[in-house]
Motif scaffolding. Sequence first.
Motif, PDB file in Angstrom:
ATOM      1  N   THR A  79      29.072  52.331  33.238  1.00  0.00           N
ATOM      2  CA  THR A  79      28.154  51.161  33.044  1.00  0.00           C
ATOM      3  C   THR A  79      27.042  51.829  32.120  1.00  0.00           C
ATOM      4  O   THR A  79      26.586  52.882  32.658  1.00  0.00           O
ATOM      5  CB  THR A  79      27.983  50.346  34.069  1.00  0.00           C
ATOM      6  N   VAL A  80      26.533  51.299  31.149  1.00  0.00           N
ATOM      7  CA  VAL A  80      25.464  51.791  30.225  1.00  0.00           C
ATOM      8  C   VAL A  80      24.221  51.988  31.261  1.00  0.00           C
ATOM      9  O   VAL A  80      23.912  51.154  31.793  1.00  0.00           O
ATOM     10  CB  VAL A  80      25.021  50.808  28.904  1.00  0.00           C
ATOM     11  N   ASN A  81      23.702  53.235  31.071  1.00  0.00           N
ATOM     12  CA  ASN A  81      22.426  53.516  31.998  1.00  0.00           C
ATOM     13  C   ASN A  81      22.559  54.096  33.383  1.00  0.00           C
ATOM     14  O   ASN A  81      21.722  54.405  33.971  1.00  0.00           O
ATOM     15  CB  ASN A  81      21.439  52.290  31.855  1.00  0.00           C
ATOM     16  N   VAL A 135      24.669  57.372  31.191  1.00  0.00           N
ATOM     17  CA  VAL A 135      25.785  56.850  30.422  1.00  0.00           C
ATOM     18  C   VAL A 135      25.039  56.138  29.290  1.00  0.00           C
ATOM     19  O   VAL A 135      24.365  55.340  29.472  1.00  0.00           O
ATOM     20  CB  VAL A 135      26.792  55.873  31.197  1.00  0.00           C
ATOM     21  N   LEU A 136      25.517  56.537  27.930  1.00  0.00           N
ATOM     22  CA  LEU A 136      24.776  55.878  26.777  1.00  0.00           C
ATOM     23  C   LEU A 136      25.450  55.060  26.185  1.00  0.00           C
ATOM     24  O   LEU A 136      24.921  53.972  25.911  1.00  0.00           O
ATOM     25  CB  LEU A 136      24.574  57.194  25.879  1.00  0.00           C
ATOM     26  N   SER A 137      26.899  55.091  26.137  1.00  0.00           N
ATOM     27  CA  SER A 137      27.640  53.969  25.690  1.00  0.00           C
ATOM     28  C   SER A 137      29.053  54.172  26.399  1.00  0.00           C
ATOM     29  O   SER A 137      29.451  55.144  26.812  1.00  0.00           O
ATOM     30  CB  SER A 137      27.744  53.901  24.347  1.00  0.00           C
ATOM     31  N   VAL A 138      29.511  52.964  26.268  1.00  0.00           N
ATOM     32  CA  VAL A 138      30.997  52.792  26.951  1.00  0.00           C
ATOM     33  C   VAL A 138      32.171  52.338  25.971  1.00  0.00           C
ATOM     34  O   VAL A 138      33.175  52.454  26.175  1.00  0.00           O
ATOM     35  CB  VAL A 138      30.966  52.118  28.301  1.00  0.00           C
TER      36      VAL A 138
END
Length: 274
Positions: A79-81, A135-138
């Motif tokens: 998950t982002v972040n 996590v920067l992007s998924v």
Amino acid sequence: MSAPLILLPGDEVPSDHLPSNNSNPLKLGPGLRLLSQPSSKPDATSHVLTATQAGLVTTDAKRNTVSILSFPNRRYIPTVNDLVIAQIHHSSIDYFHCMVTPHTAHALLGQLSFEGATKKTRPMLKQGELVYARVLSVGVGAGAEVELTCVNPATGKSEPGGLGPLVGGMVFEVSTGMAARLIRASSSSAEQGDVIDGLAVLSELGKKLESLGGFEIAVGRNGKVWVDCSNAGDSAIKATIAIGRCLQTTDDKRLNPVDQKKLVTRILREMKLA
């Protein structure tokens, strides 16, 4: 006070379960997403919060945040972040290809996604080495690549949490639910000895091992905990193993705060550290 509420993926968060702190904007934690839907008013939309994973709705009125507390042994879904501990598998011209969870596609970490990194100063990470990343992007859809970063995109700094390569230490496996609790406990500004989210094990270990120089810890939402006791000298390995045993036993046996303190005392005595 609202009764405890468990949601399934796709369920909407009722408004009476949201914090009422109007002085700060509402922040979304793990397990939630904001959706727009048509409004009854012409050319207008309304917003709803929905769950992306099953779990208990939790709020922090002081920080004006709402999140989903997942079940302890849930499979980790990026998950982002999220903060994660990733292992380098191999590298290409522009990226490090990292393992975040077993049997899933590798996540991408840009070779310049480190504080102060240039083509000449970027870290030369090898297979098997560890990084603490966010996590920067998924991506969207099946097969979408997960992208990681070791800097805060807004500042270019390795913050918060000391992002970057993890040197030395040892990694221990815990459940994803335990990892989430450890992150909340370790990032809390509570005084030493306080119980955060039912966890007393970290503060008790910090108190007992202070004379040995303390320890460093990095917790990934993917169920990995990195522990380093290099300041403990000849006792570094024993102290590191003791901490890992305490965290894993607390997780496996779901110990309450009183039993966690007893566990720390017993294990440190067994390892001849107390």
